[in-house]
Design an enzyme around this catalytic site. Sequence first.
Site, PDB file in Angstrom:
ATOM      1  N   SER A  63       0.957  -1.464   0.094  1.00  0.00           N
ATOM      2  CA  SER A  63      -0.297  -0.107  -0.117  1.00  0.00           C
ATOM      3  C   SER A  63       0.675   1.262  -0.348  1.00  0.00           C
ATOM      4  O   SER A  63       0.542   2.789   0.159  1.00  0.00           O
ATOM      5  CB  SER A  63      -1.287   0.176   1.175  1.00  0.00           C
ATOM      6  N   LYS A  66       0.041   3.539  -2.835  1.00  0.00           N
ATOM      7  CA  LYS A  66      -0.524   3.964  -3.105  1.00  0.00           C
ATOM      8  C   LYS A  66      -0.411   6.090  -3.376  1.00  0.00           C
ATOM      9  O   LYS A  66      -1.114   6.132  -3.711  1.00  0.00           O
ATOM     10  CB  LYS A  66      -1.940   4.425  -1.951  1.00  0.00           C
ATOM     11  N   TYR A 190      -3.698  -2.854 -10.129  1.00  0.00           N
ATOM     12  CA  TYR A 190      -3.259  -2.517  -8.637  1.00  0.00           C
ATOM     13  C   TYR A 190      -2.496  -3.582  -7.975  1.00  0.00           C
ATOM     14  O   TYR A 190      -2.162  -3.134  -7.052  1.00  0.00           O
ATOM     15  CB  TYR A 190      -4.766  -2.406  -8.391  1.00  0.00           C
TER      16      TYR A 190
HETATM   17  N1  GLN Z   1      -2.216  -5.672  -1.884  1.00  0.00           N
HETATM   18  C1  GLN Z   1      -3.000  -5.213  -0.679  1.00  0.00           C
HETATM   19  C2  GLN Z   1      -3.941  -5.163  -0.897  1.00  0.00           C
HETATM   20  O1  GLN Z   1      -4.583  -4.491  -1.332  1.00  0.00           O
HETATM   21  C3  GLN Z   1      -2.499  -3.881  -0.340  1.00  0.00           C
HETATM   22  C4  GLN Z   1      -2.792  -3.844   1.643  1.00  0.00           C
HETATM   23  C5  GLN Z   1      -2.341  -2.662   2.096  1.00  0.00           C
HETATM   24  O2  GLN Z   1      -0.764  -2.341   2.054  1.00  0.00           O
HETATM   25  N2  GLN Z   1      -2.420  -2.642   3.635  1.00  0.00           N
HETATM   26  O3  GLN Z   1      -4.639  -6.002   0.066  1.00  0.00           O
END
Ligand code: GLN
Length: 303
Positions: A63, A66, A190
């Site tokens: 994440s 992001k 994603y």
């Molecule tokens: N790829 C992970 C997911 O979508 C990312 C979530 C995270 O790092 N909090 O669950």
Amino acid sequence: MDIQSIINRIASDVSTASDRGQVADYIPELASIDPNQFGISVALPDGTCFSAGDAQTPFSIQSVSKVFTLALALGRFGDQLWTRVGREPSGLPFNSILQLEQENGIPRNPFINAGAIAITDSILTGHEPKEVLGELLRFVQTSAEDADIHINDTVAHSETEHGDRNLALAHFMASYGNLQNHPDRTCGTYFHQCAIEMSCQQLAMAGRFLTGHPDAPRLISLQRTRRINALMLTCGHYDGSGDFAYRVGLPGKSGVGGGILVIAPNRASIAVWSPGLNEYGNSQLGTYAIEKFAQMTGWSVFG
Ligand code: GLN
């Protein structure tokens, strides 16, 4: 200030910790990572970098990616983006679907999964997934001044095979008209973005554009760096964001790979990594280490 000895002390302090949290196991490829690893790097805006522990070991940024897709999407769409995604903390786990129905398919913020999926969807429209991922990688590589940064396809496929929850979020948004591409296409992109691998040193270098310092790579406007930092502070650790702001006092973005990118505006970009997670899905020892670092340096956005 002797940053090197501060992070050496932190690395030796955490090496004896017994409660290291739980490694994310819902992505099978991440389940087998040794939880005894810990790394920290501090990159100054000009690229001077201090590191301790396993700071050269690549990990899945998950994440943390992001932040980079948000920077790209804001560059492309500006404030238009906020018609599709909100800017409020969710107070719920990163993969929760609860608010989506109550709020008509508009995710609370760009850092919970639903919001990040909407952001990826926005930059995907009119482009091939390969192009978008290439643009994202170039952005990260330019910021880090490191052409070796890459996507781990095995991790991406591992998540794709167990991606029911994220696909559900995407389908749900589609039902409200808040998805422009097929859920499989958006989620596939994603999952690949989340599977970018970086070491602490590479991630700290890549984060420098968010310091807003004139010596750092200027990839987005100063006003946008401030706004992304504001979102990192309020939403970057999901339902643990308030606790992180209280303990650390700096904007940060975590990932379930155990990495955290932290920005000390005008001073430095800091990356910590330890794979074991706390109850919120944020790195347990990474949070502890960055709290110690903020205390020892006195760095805080609150004066
Ligand atoms: N790829 C992970 C997911 O979508 C990312 C979530 C995270 O790092 N909090 O669950």
